[in-house]
Design an enzyme around this catalytic site. Structure first.
Site, mmCIF file in Angstrom:
data_model
loop_
_atom_site.group_PDB
_atom_site.id
_atom_site.type_symbol
_atom_site.label_atom_id
_atom_site.label_comp_id
_atom_site.label_asym_id
_atom_site.label_seq_id
_atom_site.Cartn_x
_atom_site.Cartn_y
_atom_site.Cartn_z
ATOM 1 C CB THR A 96 -86.979 -3.882 -5.679
ATOM 2 O OG1 THR A 96 -87.950 -4.863 -6.521
ATOM 3 C CG2 THR A 96 -87.377 -2.357 -6.407
ATOM 4 C CE LYS A 171 -89.987 -4.083 -8.980
ATOM 5 N NZ LYS A 171 -91.078 -4.775 -9.452
ATOM 6 C CE LYS A 246 -87.947 -2.599 -1.519
ATOM 7 N NZ LYS A 246 -87.353 -3.612 -2.058
HETATM 8 P P1 NAD Z 1 -90.188 -11.247 1.776
HETATM 9 O O1 NAD Z 1 -90.118 -10.672 3.008
HETATM 10 O O2 NAD Z 1 -91.310 -12.368 1.485
HETATM 11 O O3 NAD Z 1 -88.805 -12.200 1.343
HETATM 12 C C1 NAD Z 1 -87.573 -11.975 1.804
HETATM 13 C C2 NAD Z 1 -86.627 -12.909 2.349
HETATM 14 O O4 NAD Z 1 -85.555 -12.318 2.562
HETATM 15 C C3 NAD Z 1 -87.199 -13.439 3.666
HETATM 16 O O5 NAD Z 1 -87.423 -14.941 3.591
HETATM 17 C C4 NAD Z 1 -86.078 -13.109 4.696
HETATM 18 O O6 NAD Z 1 -85.926 -13.905 5.931
HETATM 19 C C5 NAD Z 1 -85.137 -12.906 3.859
HETATM 20 N N1 NAD Z 1 -83.991 -12.069 4.291
HETATM 21 C C6 NAD Z 1 -84.207 -10.964 4.997
HETATM 22 N N2 NAD Z 1 -82.774 -10.403 5.530
HETATM 23 C C7 NAD Z 1 -81.998 -11.383 4.852
HETATM 24 C C8 NAD Z 1 -80.271 -11.609 4.604
HETATM 25 N N3 NAD Z 1 -79.715 -10.557 5.367
HETATM 26 N N4 NAD Z 1 -79.869 -12.661 4.001
HETATM 27 C C9 NAD Z 1 -80.586 -13.588 3.417
HETATM 28 N N5 NAD Z 1 -81.994 -13.279 3.660
HETATM 29 C C10 NAD Z 1 -82.545 -12.315 4.166
HETATM 30 O O7 NAD Z 1 -90.200 -10.367 0.559
HETATM 31 P P2 NAD Z 1 -90.499 -10.508 -1.070
HETATM 32 O O8 NAD Z 1 -92.033 -10.038 -1.407
HETATM 33 O O9 NAD Z 1 -90.152 -12.025 -1.430
HETATM 34 O O10 NAD Z 1 -89.705 -9.404 -1.649
HETATM 35 C C11 NAD Z 1 -88.437 -9.929 -1.957
HETATM 36 C C12 NAD Z 1 -87.718 -8.631 -2.944
HETATM 37 O O11 NAD Z 1 -88.612 -8.817 -4.376
HETATM 38 C C13 NAD Z 1 -88.013 -7.360 -2.381
HETATM 39 O O12 NAD Z 1 -87.040 -6.490 -2.871
HETATM 40 C C14 NAD Z 1 -89.402 -6.778 -3.266
HETATM 41 O O13 NAD Z 1 -89.305 -5.487 -3.453
HETATM 42 C C15 NAD Z 1 -89.181 -7.458 -4.554
HETATM 43 N N6 NAD Z 1 -90.414 -7.893 -5.245
HETATM 44 C C16 NAD Z 1 -91.548 -8.512 -4.773
HETATM 45 C C17 NAD Z 1 -92.644 -8.668 -5.333
HETATM 46 C C18 NAD Z 1 -93.877 -9.230 -4.793
HETATM 47 O O14 NAD Z 1 -94.850 -9.256 -4.971
HETATM 48 N N7 NAD Z 1 -93.764 -9.666 -3.576
HETATM 49 C C19 NAD Z 1 -92.906 -8.539 -6.669
HETATM 50 C C20 NAD Z 1 -91.495 -7.637 -7.266
HETATM 51 C C21 NAD Z 1 -90.436 -7.665 -6.608
#
Ligand code: NAD
Length: 295
Positions: A96, A171, A246
């Site tokens: 997102t 989104k 966020k």
């Molecule tokens: P998270 O923090 O668990 O995962 C993010 C991952 O990205 C981590 O493993 C981190 O180490 C990695 N990362 C950070 N910087 C990086 C970089 N420069 N290069 C490569 N990897 C990198 O977060 P999440 O909950 O998995 O969410 C990820 C995305 O999904 C977000 O944008 C969030 O808004 C979206 N999202 C999350 C959910 C949810 O329920 N968790 C639902 C819908 C959308």
């Protein structure tokens, strides 16, 4: 079957990458968190030491990053994906992000003859694990059709929302509804406690009445009525409160840019800001019921 490079294998990206492997794709992962990358490597993925290595190994690149900032770094840096992707590669970002970051990456990809989709998701960690996510895909028809089989290995709905950036617009608007509705559900459960009405009875009524919504039926903030909800595991995410903040910031920034007042969205953002500042950012966003109860 196309080989896939997966960037960002956290709460969401981890199970999504696993589902791509289950569907038979060779998956290479990159994540600065050694712990998260290792978890995928032990499930059978190849671990890339850099994005250059990942791009060289992949016909399709999928990413699931925290925000637009990490998206720009991963795709637009000199040692990033756009500069090093294979000729004709398909790039799909499921994070997102703000609309402008998605459009900037789409523009850069186009200059190199690459297809890029912004394809954020709805469905949470449970949807990522069960491969039932909904994707909101912004980009060309051809890119959406090329991505469809890959997205369908991780989800069950793909909505083509329009041109680049429109997936993120969808989104942001969806999560504006989610953030506001969660606070409404929390207030209702706290008021029910004061009125001597049990959480189970309020749930039995509202889940089949006009108060029905996802915040209630999937992530009920009161422990008990929804066994799989984060409220039954100490509010471990799930969808972290800092991520909800966020998304509410993305919504209020977008509204401000277009001179539109979104008063409840603004209030929800301020409530989540306070919650995160108080040190609860890593809890599930439904944990905000605890501060609503205390107030
Ligand atoms: P998270 O923090 O668990 O995962 C993010 C991952 O990205 C981590 O493993 C981190 O180490 C990695 N990362 C950070 N910087 C990086 C970089 N420069 N290069 C490569 N990897 C990198 O977060 P999440 O909950 O998995 O969410 C990820 C995305 O999904 C977000 O944008 C969030 O808004 C979206 N999202 C999350 C959910 C949810 O329920 N968790 C639902 C819908 C959308």
């Amino acid at each position: 079957m196309p080989s896939i490079g997966f960037i960002g294998v956290g709460n969401m990206g981890g199970p999504m990458a696993r589902n791509l492997m289950k569907a038979g794709h060779a998956v290479t992962v990159f994540d600065p968190s050694a712990e998260n990358a290792k978890a995928l490597a032990s499930a059978g993925a190849k671990q890339a030491a850099s994005l250059v290595e990942l791009a060289a190994a992949s016909d399709v690149v999928v990413s699931m990053l925290p925000s637009g900032r990490e998206l720009r770094v991963a795709y637009l840096d000199n040692d990033g994906v756009v500069a090093h992707a294979k000729a004709g590669a398909l790039l799909i970002d499921c994070s997102t992000t703000d609309v402008d970051s998605a459009r900037a990456v789409a523009e850069a990809a186009k200059k190199r003859g690459l297809q890029f989709l912004d394809a954020p998701v709805s469905g949470g960690v449970a949807g990522a694990e069960a491969a039932t996510l909904t994707f909101m895909a912004g980009g060309d028809d051809a890119a959406v059709e090329a991505a469809r089989p890959i997205l369908m290995a991780m989800g069950k709905n793909v909505v083509h929302t329009g041109a680049s950036g429109s997936g993120q617009a969808a989104k942001i608007c969806n999560n504006l509804i989610l953030g506001i509705s969660m606070i409404g559900v929390c207030e209702a459960f706290v008021l029910a406690e004061q009125l001597g009405l049990s959480a189970e009875k309020l749930f039995a009524v509202s889940s089949t009445s006009s108060g029905q919504c996802w915040s209630l039926t999937s992530y009920c903030p009161a422990p008990g009525p929804v066994p799989a909800a984060p409220s039954n595991r100490g509010y471990q995410p799930g969808f972290a409160a800092k991520m909800m903040l966020k998304d509410l910031r993305l919504a209020t920034d977008a509204a401000e840019k277009h001179n539109k007042a979104i008063e409840l969205g603004d209030l929800a953002k301020r409530l989540y800001e306070r919650f995160v500042q108080d040190g609860s950012g890593n809890l599930d966003f439904s944990a905000i019921i605890q501060t609503i109860r205390q107030r």
